[in-house]
Design an enzyme around this catalytic site. Structure first.
Site, PDB file in Angstrom:
ATOM      1  N   LYS A  73       0.813  -1.219   0.000  1.00  0.00           N
ATOM      2  CA  LYS A  73       0.000   0.000   0.000  1.00  0.00           C
ATOM      3  C   LYS A  73       0.852   1.277   0.000  1.00  0.00           C
ATOM      4  O   LYS A  73       0.470   2.277  -0.600  1.00  0.00           O
ATOM      5  CB  LYS A  73      -0.962  -0.003   1.183  1.00  0.00           C
ATOM      6  N   GLY A 137      -2.188   0.354   8.800  1.00  0.00           N
ATOM      7  CA  GLY A 137      -2.932   1.033   7.752  1.00  0.00           C
ATOM      8  C   GLY A 137      -4.425   1.028   7.985  1.00  0.00           C
ATOM      9  O   GLY A 137      -5.114   2.020   7.705  1.00  0.00           O
ATOM     10  N   ALA A 138      -4.956  -0.083   8.510  1.00  0.00           N
ATOM     11  CA  ALA A 138      -6.398  -0.157   8.772  1.00  0.00           C
ATOM     12  C   ALA A 138      -6.798   0.834   9.854  1.00  0.00           C
ATOM     13  O   ALA A 138      -7.860   1.460   9.779  1.00  0.00           O
ATOM     14  CB  ALA A 138      -6.784  -1.570   9.180  1.00  0.00           C
ATOM     15  N   GLY A 242     -15.596  -7.684   9.343  1.00  0.00           N
ATOM     16  CA  GLY A 242     -14.665  -7.487   8.242  1.00  0.00           C
ATOM     17  C   GLY A 242     -15.287  -7.670   6.878  1.00  0.00           C
ATOM     18  O   GLY A 242     -14.832  -7.052   5.893  1.00  0.00           O
TER      19      GLY A 242
END
Length: 280
Positions: A73, A137-138, A242
């Protein structure tokens, strides 16, 4: 360069990637919409040495774009010609769109992946107390998505990393100690870690159950129902999982690259649950 005459195709890239649900998800949507198109899972080696060359090859072949997952990412953001606000704010891209002019546009649909299902439970997040657990990142995407919460807090085992996540939104979040924070003090608790994943350590029990009428956001979906999710549901709290996030973030790719409106989220989720149960 894209070719308007050939059926559209796109992919998800990462390492590992064979476990991805995205190809099945997009195939379901394409079939429902009656659109010819292809969505594949492609392994891009973790060391990144072939990343730029493989992206260039996909552009040459006429791909519409790629979803980007671990560990690429950050690399995706670095090679972009244009960066949308969400990707810029998070500091990472999970979508690269290839334009007719040969440019690469970076976006981060994980922000929508968090915001969309949360809005179904909290139409107005501005009055809510939110705790995000994690620092990757989440967690950064969740912080951007929920930055308008009435009170936003970040917790992580390493305090300095939690402070970095708070910095993503200009420091407008409090940093909490993961051991002393309590779920009941928040309306929404977000597990933006891998805690609870099959074969790994569990998410802290004292954070599983938010305040009455609140919600637990479980980003882990392997197993399909984690211990933390079961505790939250057992206590009568709303559960966002999720799969809800996966569906919401994938919708933008379906619209951009295939020109279709995704099938309803409940139908899509039922299909993914059947797939996961078959794989178990």
């Amino acid at each position: 360069m894209t070719n308007a005459l050939q059926p559209p195709f796109a992919a998800v890239i990462g390492d590992p990637i064979a476990h991805s649900l995205s190809p099945a998800l997009h195939a379901f949507w394409l079939q429902r919409a009656g659109v010819r198109g292809t969505y594949a899972a492609l392994r891009f080696e973790a060391d990144g040495s072939t990343f730029p060359a493989k992206i260039a090859a996909l552009q040459t072949l006429g791909a519409r774009g790629v979803n980007v997952t671990t560990p690429h990412k950050d690399r995706a953001l670095q090679i972009a010609d244009d960066i949308e606000e969400g990707a810029s704010a998070v500091g990472a891209a999970n979508m690269l769109t290839f334009t007719e002019a040969g440019r690469i546009v970076a976006a981060n649909s994980d922000v929508a992946g968090v915001r969309t299902p949360v809005e179904r439970v909290f139409p107005d997040i501005s009055a809510s107390r939110v705790l995000i657990v994690g620092a990757g990142g989440a967690a950064r995407a969740a912080a951007v998505a929920l930055r308008d919460a009435g009170a936003l807090s970040i917790a992580n085992r390493t305090r300095s990393k939690a402070e970095e996540v708070a910095g993503v939104i200009g420091g407008g979040a409090a940093v909490r100690d993961i051991d002393t924070a309590r779920g009941e003090n928040f309306d929404l608790v977000v597990n933006a870690t891998t805690l609870g994943m099959r074969g790994g350590p569990s998410f802290p029990e004292h954070l599983c159950v938010p305040s009455a009428g609140g919600a637990f956001f479980e980003m882990v979906y392997n197993p399909l129902r984690t211990k933390a999710a079961a505790r939250a549901e057992g206590a009568g709290r709303h559960l966002i999982d999720g799969l809800d996030m996966l569906i919401a973030q994938a919708a933008e790719a379906a619209r951009r690259w295939f020109g279709i409106e995704p099938a309803p989220a409940d139908e899509t989720k039922a299909m993914l649950i059947r797939l996961l149960e078959a794989r178990a």
